[in-house]
Enzyme design. Structure first.
Site, PDB file in Angstrom:
ATOM      1  N   LYS A 118       0.957  -1.429   0.068  1.00 49.12           N
ATOM      2  CA  LYS A 118       0.108  -0.027  -0.117  1.00 49.12           C
ATOM      3  C   LYS A 118       0.970   1.238  -0.026  1.00 49.12           C
ATOM      4  O   LYS A 118       0.703   2.178  -0.662  1.00 49.12           O
ATOM      5  CB  LYS A 118      -0.836   0.100   1.247  1.00 49.12           C
ATOM      6  CG  LYS A 118      -0.488  -0.175   2.463  1.00 49.12           C
ATOM      7  CD  LYS A 118      -1.536   0.096   3.519  1.00 49.12           C
ATOM      8  CE  LYS A 118      -1.260  -0.426   4.980  1.00 49.12           C
ATOM      9  NZ  LYS A 118      -0.753  -1.798   5.166  1.00 49.12           N
ATOM     10  N   THR A 119       2.203   1.319   0.715  1.00 45.22           N
ATOM     11  CA  THR A 119       2.997   2.389   0.828  1.00 45.22           C
ATOM     12  C   THR A 119       3.556   2.605  -0.605  1.00 45.22           C
ATOM     13  O   THR A 119       3.496   3.935  -1.160  1.00 45.22           O
ATOM     14  CB  THR A 119       4.129   2.214   1.760  1.00 45.22           C
ATOM     15  OG1 THR A 119       3.355   2.102   3.084  1.00 45.22           O
ATOM     16  CG2 THR A 119       4.874   3.704   1.785  1.00 45.22           C
ATOM     17  N   GLU A 162      -2.734   6.613   2.089  1.00 39.43           N
ATOM     18  CA  GLU A 162      -2.393   5.128   2.493  1.00 39.43           C
ATOM     19  C   GLU A 162      -3.456   4.722   3.837  1.00 39.43           C
ATOM     20  O   GLU A 162      -3.564   5.493   4.593  1.00 39.43           O
ATOM     21  CB  GLU A 162      -1.065   4.997   2.742  1.00 39.43           C
ATOM     22  CG  GLU A 162      -0.493   3.679   3.238  1.00 39.43           C
ATOM     23  CD  GLU A 162       0.708   3.531   3.665  1.00 39.43           C
ATOM     24  OE1 GLU A 162       1.029   2.449   4.576  1.00 39.43           O
ATOM     25  OE2 GLU A 162       1.378   4.142   3.328  1.00 39.43           O
TER      26      GLU A 162
END
Length: 755
Positions: A118-119, A162
């Site tokens: 996700k980052t 995020e």
């Protein structure tokens, strides 16, 4: 897009955390008066302060001052004095997920959720939108190198965030576009069962706004369950390698940048993509980002092109230290799937290096729950070093390092362990060798271990170097001209590491230091040199073949003629013109040496340079600004120490290569002076003429002053005899310049450097 917090005094407890610092940046750009506190200073605190945000170190009630609103992270305990003071003053207090509802109430949110990726995916989306001029707001759990900080308000309705599942932070988000990367059980201290973990993700997905979009990883079958019962108007778009994906990536191949090149297909069209960030998992992350940009109307060809410019993010396969061909790469991976992906990426990108995995397990609950999978995660590492478990927010109970290592050694019997950071540093300093890469796998503080081990090794090397420095030796012993007075100190650098270390050491302490190669184009005075003279003999060579071209990287201290012969032995053509030219590769680059219709400028790709402020940089051929016997280094436009040069050569006919070398060697036989000395051509050729011809026409061939004589076969060559003094050489130069100006009105310019 409103500025609801304009002028509002907001205090953030735990402001240096990745999530809270990003909120601080956003609020600051909205015009809020932001301050906050944390336990210690860090890189993030420095960036916050640079932005004008007041950061208090330590937690006291007095820090709140005249705050009107307080935000705190989930890591802040109820006993925190600032939190208690805020409650007593009846100030509004928000946790992160609660505050995000307010902060993003009028924004079009793109939220990226998942256990892994996700980052990076959030960073990719943000970078692409920024590169294409969309100027989104964003909050990211790390800092993209291309953006410089982890949060911004932007100037567009779009806001990329995020979506962290820990402590249910993502429940505060109501996205226009939801992105789901890979989802599998994690954070057992928060989600005790796999079912509760997936239930939280399902709830988050169902918070997607009506008529919104969910872009999901179609390679993960469990994703479909998360989307059951979505409102009819919400569109679902799969991405991945499967043929069922609407946005598909295929034909992945490693590229020369260490990443992968691949094809993205969408709506019947194909787009070539090349990434510089390593790992197959990042191919999927990039495909997810591509899908998002396509859905918001970006030009797909531009998106594909801009993906190649993304340079990565902090703590995601980030090179953080390098010394003596030992590299430290830091990665935030702390889940078995992430560790396997990171080490696989390292193996693909660095196939010829020994990979040492330095793993710091993160939290007792996660390590215990996933122990079997952790034990199988290090197959791509050549060696494993395990540190003690990073407790983070937990307390140790019935599980510790000994229990962990008992399981790990079933799969990795050679695995080492260290119960303290100091012990890990000691282990590394004993086992590290040139060619090693340490991959730190840690969501805690183990990223400090590798750099500290390298620092200690470098200090030990410096002690050895200092013991080898010679005092007061005559430069004449090393000079091709056989002259030059004593140097205060002389050091002979045998390799690139020693060269960089000694020069860095002297430059850092503002001591006088000068690096020379073969001393074939420099004249030191009879007074000598009042500093450290480093004689560069670093001569390592690395060869990389690419189709019909070959890249050869060579240490700047290698003799130029030796470089010619070594490349010829490999049947490489392109350097024959430099046969028998005296001096080093570095000196040839510095002055753009040339002969027999060849020169450095036509074969050099780039150089590595140690700047005067101790940065290692790369300059391309174009940045070197080569001209006739000139470069940006010789002109003084850029200053520094040449460490290495990379050349592009071609595979040639070995017989033709040797014939050319023999032909040029015969032509240069007259420049073999035996026990006598020479610095080669003394003056540059003036425009439209030749210095040697002018000197000859002045009748100066053969003229001698003491122990220096103009050669009888070439007017621009001075021959020196044993016992020569630099003053004699300079006198001969002045006589020649005066006579040429007198007869032809031409001012000759020195080609050699006079110190």
């Amino acid at each position: 897009m409103s500025s609801q917090f304009l002028g509002k005094k907001i205090f953030i407890i735990g402001i240096c955390g990745t999530g809270m610092s990003a909120i601080a940046f956003v609020l600051n750009e909205q015009g809020a008066i932001v301050s906050g506190s944390d336990r210690s200073r860090s890189d993030i605190s420095a960036k916050l302060e640079e932005a004008g945000i007041n950061v208090k170190i330590g937690h006291t009630a007095e820090n709140l001052s005249d705050a009107e609103l307080v935000i705190c992270s989930s890591a802040i305990p109820a006993s925190n004095p600032e939190l208690q003071s805020a409650r007593e003053q009846d100030l509004p207090v928000y946790h992160r997920n609660e505050f995000l509802k307010l902060l993003l109430a009028d924004r079009k949110v793109i939220a990226v959720a998942g256990t892994h990726g996700k980052t990076t995916t959030t960073s990719l989306i943000t970078w692409l939108m920024s590169a294409l001029g969309m100027k989104p707001g964003y909050i990211i759990g790390s800092t993209p190198k291309s953006l410089g900080k982890n949060g911004s308000n932007g100037s567009n309705d779009w806001f990329v965030i995020e979506a962290d599942e820990y402590d249910y932070m993502f429940f505060g988000l109501y996205p226009e576009i939801t992105v789901l990367t890979r989802v599998e059980h994690d954070h057992p201290d928060c989600f005790q069962t796999e079912a509760s973990y997936f239930e939280a993700f399902s709830k988050f997905v169902h918070q997607t706004k009506p008529n919104g979009k969910v872009i999901y990883n179609a390679d993960e079958p469990n994703q479909l369950k998360l989307m059951e019962g979505l409102e009819a108007g919400i569109q679902t778009i799969g991405y991945g390698t499967t043929e069922k994906a609407l946005v598909r990536c295929c034909d992945q191949k490693p590229n020369h940048q260490g990443g992968f090149s691949f094809i993205v297909t969408r709506a019947g069209n194909t787009y070539p993509v090349s990434l510089q960030i390593p790992g197959n998992h990042n191919v999927l992350n990039a495909t997810a980002a591509f899908a998002v940009l396509a859905e918001i109307g970006a030009d797909e060809n531009e998106v594909a092109a801009e993906l190649a410019t993304f340079s990565g993010i902090a703590r995601r396969f980030e090179k953080i230290a390098e010394w003596n061909d030992i590299t430290v790469i830091d990665d935030y991976g702390h889940h078995p799937t992430e560790i396997k992906a990171t080490l696989s990426a390292a193996r693909n990108a660095l196939p010829n290096r020994r990979i040492i995995a330095l793993w710091q397990p993160h939290t007792f609950s996660r390590t215990k729950l996933l122990l079997d999978r952790f034990a199988e995660s290090f197959t791509d590492a050549d060696l494993l070093l395990v540190t003690n478990i990073y407790a983070s927010r937990e307390q140790q109970t019935d599980f510790g390092l000994d229990d962990l290592m008992a399981k790990i050694r079933f799969n990795s019997p050679q695995a080492l362990s260290a119960d303290t950071a100091e012990k890990a540093i000691e282990i590394l300093t004993k086992l590290l060798q040139p060619g090693d890469t340490i991959v730190t796998l840690s969501a805690g503080d183990a990223n400090k271990i590798g750099p500290e081990a390298l620092r200690r090794l470098q200090q030990k090397n410096l002690q050895t170097i200092r013991s080898e420095i010679r005092k007061g030796e005559s430069i004449a012993m090393y000079s091709n001209a056989l002259c030059g007075g004593p140097a205060r100190e002389i050091y002979i650098a045998k390799n690139q590491t020693d060269l960089i270390d000694i020069v860095t050491d002297y430059q850092a302490s503002k001591r006088l230091v000068k690096v020379v190669g073969g001393l074939s184009n420099i004249l030191f005075s009879d007074a000598g040199y009042d500093g450290l003279l480093v004689i560069n003999r670093s001569s390592g060579m690395r060869v990389e073949r690419r189709d019909d071209q070959v890249l050869v990287t060579v240490g700047s201290g290698m003799k130029l003629d030796e470089f010619v012969n070594k490349t010829a032995q490999l049947n490489l053509t392109g350097m024959e013109w430099a046969t028998k030219i005296p001096g080093s590769v570095g000196g040839a680059i510095y002055g753009n040496a040339g002969a027999y219709e060849g020169d450095i400028a036509h074969v050099l790709v780039s150089v590595q340079l140690l700047t005067e402020d101790n940065r290692l940089i790369t300059l391309s051929n174009e940045e070197m600004k080569f001209g006739y016997r000139i470069s940006v280094l010789k002109s003084g436009e850029i200053k520094g120490t040449l460490v290495s040069g990379t050349f592009t050569l071609k595979v040639g006919d070995p017989l033709l290569i040797q014939e050319k070398i023999a032909e040029i060697s015969e032509k240069r036989m007259k420049f073999n002076f035996g026990e006598k000395g020479s610095l080669g051509s003394v003056f540059k050729n003036p425009p439209g003429n030749y210095a040697g011809k002018l000197i000859t026409e002045c009748g100066l061939r053969g003229k001698r002053i003491g122990n220096v004589q103009i050669a009888d076969f070439h007017g621009n060559i001075f021959v020196t005899y044993p016992g020569v003094r630099s003053s004699e050489f300079l006198s001969m130069m002045n006589i020649v310049k005066t006579e040429v100006h007198k007869q032809f009105g031409i001012d000759l310019t020195s080609e050699i450097e006079v110190q």
